[in-house]
Write an enzyme that holds these catalytic residues in place. Structure first.
Site, PDB file in Angstrom:
ATOM      1  N   TRP A 106       1.723   1.602  -3.530  1.00 51.50           N
ATOM      2  CA  TRP A 106       0.683   2.206  -4.367  1.00 51.50           C
ATOM      3  C   TRP A 106       0.759   3.734  -4.290  1.00 51.50           C
ATOM      4  CZ3 TRP A 106      -2.286   0.751  -8.234  1.00 51.50           C
ATOM      5  CH2 TRP A 106      -3.334   1.581  -8.634  1.00 51.50           C
ATOM      6  N   TRP A 138     -15.737  11.288 -13.802  1.00 52.85           N
ATOM      7  CA  TRP A 138     -14.950  11.054 -12.587  1.00 52.85           C
ATOM      8  C   TRP A 138     -14.405  12.341 -11.991  1.00 52.85           C
ATOM      9  CZ3 TRP A 138      -9.949  12.761 -12.716  1.00 52.85           C
ATOM     10  CH2 TRP A 138      -9.349  12.930 -13.969  1.00 52.85           C
ATOM     11  N   GLU A 173       0.839  -1.211   0.000  1.00 56.33           N
ATOM     12  CA  GLU A 173       0.000   0.000   0.000  1.00 56.33           C
ATOM     13  C   GLU A 173       0.870   1.255   0.000  1.00 56.33           C
ATOM     14  OE1 GLU A 173      -3.250   0.265  -0.431  1.00 56.33           O
ATOM     15  OE2 GLU A 173      -3.368  -1.905  -0.652  1.00 56.33           O
ATOM     16  N   ASN A 215     -11.227   2.764   2.633  1.00 55.57           N
ATOM     17  CA  ASN A 215     -10.850   2.597   1.228  1.00 55.57           C
ATOM     18  C   ASN A 215     -11.784   1.659   0.467  1.00 55.57           C
ATOM     19  OD1 ASN A 215      -8.875   3.150  -0.953  1.00 55.57           O
ATOM     20  ND2 ASN A 215      -8.595   0.943  -0.866  1.00 55.57           N
ATOM     21  N   TRP A 219      -9.283   7.923  -8.485  1.00 52.47           N
ATOM     22  CA  TRP A 219     -10.538   8.143  -9.198  1.00 52.47           C
ATOM     23  C   TRP A 219     -10.439   7.603 -10.630  1.00 52.47           C
ATOM     24  CZ3 TRP A 219     -15.468   9.204  -8.287  1.00 52.47           C
ATOM     25  CH2 TRP A 219     -15.812   9.619  -7.003  1.00 52.47           C
ATOM     26  N   TRP A 234     -19.858  10.406 -20.896  1.00 51.88           N
ATOM     27  CA  TRP A 234     -20.325  10.697 -19.544  1.00 51.88           C
ATOM     28  C   TRP A 234     -21.652  11.444 -19.623  1.00 51.88           C
ATOM     29  CZ3 TRP A 234     -17.524   7.942 -16.448  1.00 51.88           C
ATOM     30  CH2 TRP A 234     -16.146   7.780 -16.659  1.00 51.88           C
TER      31      TRP A 234
END
Length: 475
Positions: A284, A366, A281, A348, A389, A312
């Protein structure tokens, strides 16, 4: 340059700590009178203004930092404005011969730093920068062809193969004093970082302890327990299964090097898989910063350019407001959005479900969600927020496939089976049992909780059909 004794300036940014702060440590080694400055810069070209929750955290973090600097024999100077002119003026005031900072990786910030470094060289000032906020700087981890990684797993594998991160530096016990003459400082309260009319920060204050001490306390608590079951615990929103270090890392109240080596100290290399998952993590976070380094417009431009053609849909005002307020009719989404508003943070697993609902079930761009999280998250940073996102939207690097649509009912039944998390943030659902709470629209007589704003099967089919049209246009 004014005729004054030589001095050093340490310019703090997202590194609000004394522990493992290379710029401060180097200033101690230099030994000249020291000015420590924080500049609230929302005016330099391209620099993104801070969101409301981040401003709340920043106020309290700066107050904590000022107290720590005072205990170490120094002071914190506050200035506001475009960083270039502010630094040049401060160097004139203090007779600075050394200008030190820890590196940043966003495009606008790097441009500011490069300009200041050039100016310093032209004016006989030694400007030096240091690695402090990333374990692996973006240009040091590249593919075999020398380009950036686009997929996380090989990126993190390359990081691990490149060697152990450096060991952290202990906080200096004493810092050089500012020297003769007082340097003017803004008053923190006059920056108006705290919310008023209304003051919505009560839940944040009850949840968090901004500052370096709070960061180390949070790490100790995590390593004393939750890390041992992190692999499963991180997915269960109703328990304290995550580190909650993200806002502390965002403001640099604790360094990733300190986190990394505290893990090494407490756990052997043969540690449980849970510890390895937590380390990944951290990886990431590193990957997100590499993405931003290569793509400075990550918050506004699709990483995958084919998504520029994605259809969208503009959500209705009622739909968007329902999502923001946690009144979509889907308990997991609503609990997460209410947790976000109350505490400035969201679990999360729930972030993924809430984001998926916006961009897939409501088919909203987004960027609408990214902007809302930027304003309401205490851990919103320029890399992780847009990268995550885009991951959910399918438009990003190493993205979740667009056809992976999180079902909020399935997710809550799996990860909050007893409804503990749902009840904590949606008291209207308290009367429902562990089965009914996940689908409250099936319960007769329930009052005070809205019906679903959109049907899950229909909205899922609409999203998949829209994605298929995008694929068809690619030939």
């Amino acid at each position: 340059m004014a005729s004054r004794d030589a001095s050093t300036i340490v310019w703090l940014r997202d590194d609000l700590r004394l522990d493992d702060n290379p710029a401060l440590t180097h200033a101690v080694d230099v030994g000249l009178p020291l000015t420590v400055v924080y500049i609230l810069d929302e005016e330099s070209p391209g620099v993104r203004p801070l969101g409301g929750a981040v401003k709340w955290w920043l106020h309290h973090s700066l107050a904590s930092l000022a107290a720590a600097l005072k205990d170490a024999g120094s002071t914190l100077v506050l200035r506001r404005g475009p960083a270039g002119p502010v630094i040049r003026g401060l160097a004139e005031e203090t007779g600075a011969k050394h200008l030190l900072w820890n590196r940043r990786y966003g495009g606008p910030e790097r441009a500011v730093d490069a300009e200041i470094k050039t100016w310093a060289a032209e004016n006989g000032i030694d400007a030096a920068s240091f690695q402090a906020s990333l374990l692996y700087e973006p240009w040091t981890i590249t593919t075999g062809s020398g380009g950036p990684y686009k997929v996380f797993t090989p990126f993190w594998r390359a990081c691990m193969a490149s060697g152990e991160p450096r060991k952290p530096m202990d906080a200096p016990t004493h810092l050089p004093s500012p020297g003769a003459g007082r340097v003017a400082s803004d008053v923190l309260s006059e920056w108006s970082l705290l919310p008023v009319s209304p003051d919505w920060s009560g839940g944040l204050a009850r949840t968090w302890q901004p500052g370096e001490a709070g960061a180390h306390s949070r790490l100790d608590d995590f390593l004393d327990g939750p890390v041992n079951e992190y692999g499963d615990g991180r997915d269960v929103p109703g328990v304290e299964g995550t580190s909650r270090l993200s806002p502390h890392l965002r403001f640099g109240e604790i360094s990733p090097f300190r986190v990394w080596h505290e893990i090494r100290l407490r756990f052997p290399r043969e540690a449980t898989p849970d510890v390895g998952i937590f380390r990944s993590e951290l990886g990431w976070r590193e990957f997100c910063w590499q993405l931003l380094y290569v793509n400075p417009q990550l918050a506004t431009r699709n990483y995958r350019p084919e998504f520029d053609r994605f259809e969208w849909q503009e959500p209705t005002a009622a739909e968007l407001e329902a999502w923001r307020q946690g009144r979509t009719g889907y308990p997991l989404v609503d609990a997460g959005m209410r947790q976000l508003w109350q505490t400035g943070w969201m679990h999360n697993r729930v972030r993924m479900a809430a984001a998926s609902f916006l961009v897939k079930n409501l088919l909203a761009d987004w960027r609408l969600g990214e902007a809302w999280f930027w304003d309401t998250l205490v851990d919103a940073d320029a890399a992780s927020n847009p990268a995550n996102w885009q991951w959910v939207a399918g438009s990003g690097a190493d993205a979740s496939p667009y056809f992976r649509i999180f079902n909020p009912v399935t997710q809550s039944k799996k990860f909050d089976a007893e409804g503990r998390y749902l009840r904590e943030f949606i008291p209207e659902l308290a009367p429902l049992d562990r089965k009914a709470i996940h689908e409250p629209w099936k319960s007769l007589g329930l009052e005070g909780y809205p019906a679903p704003v959109v049907g899950l099967p229909e909205s899922r089919e609409r999203a998949l059909a829209t994605y298929q049209r995008l694929k068809d246009t690619q030939g």
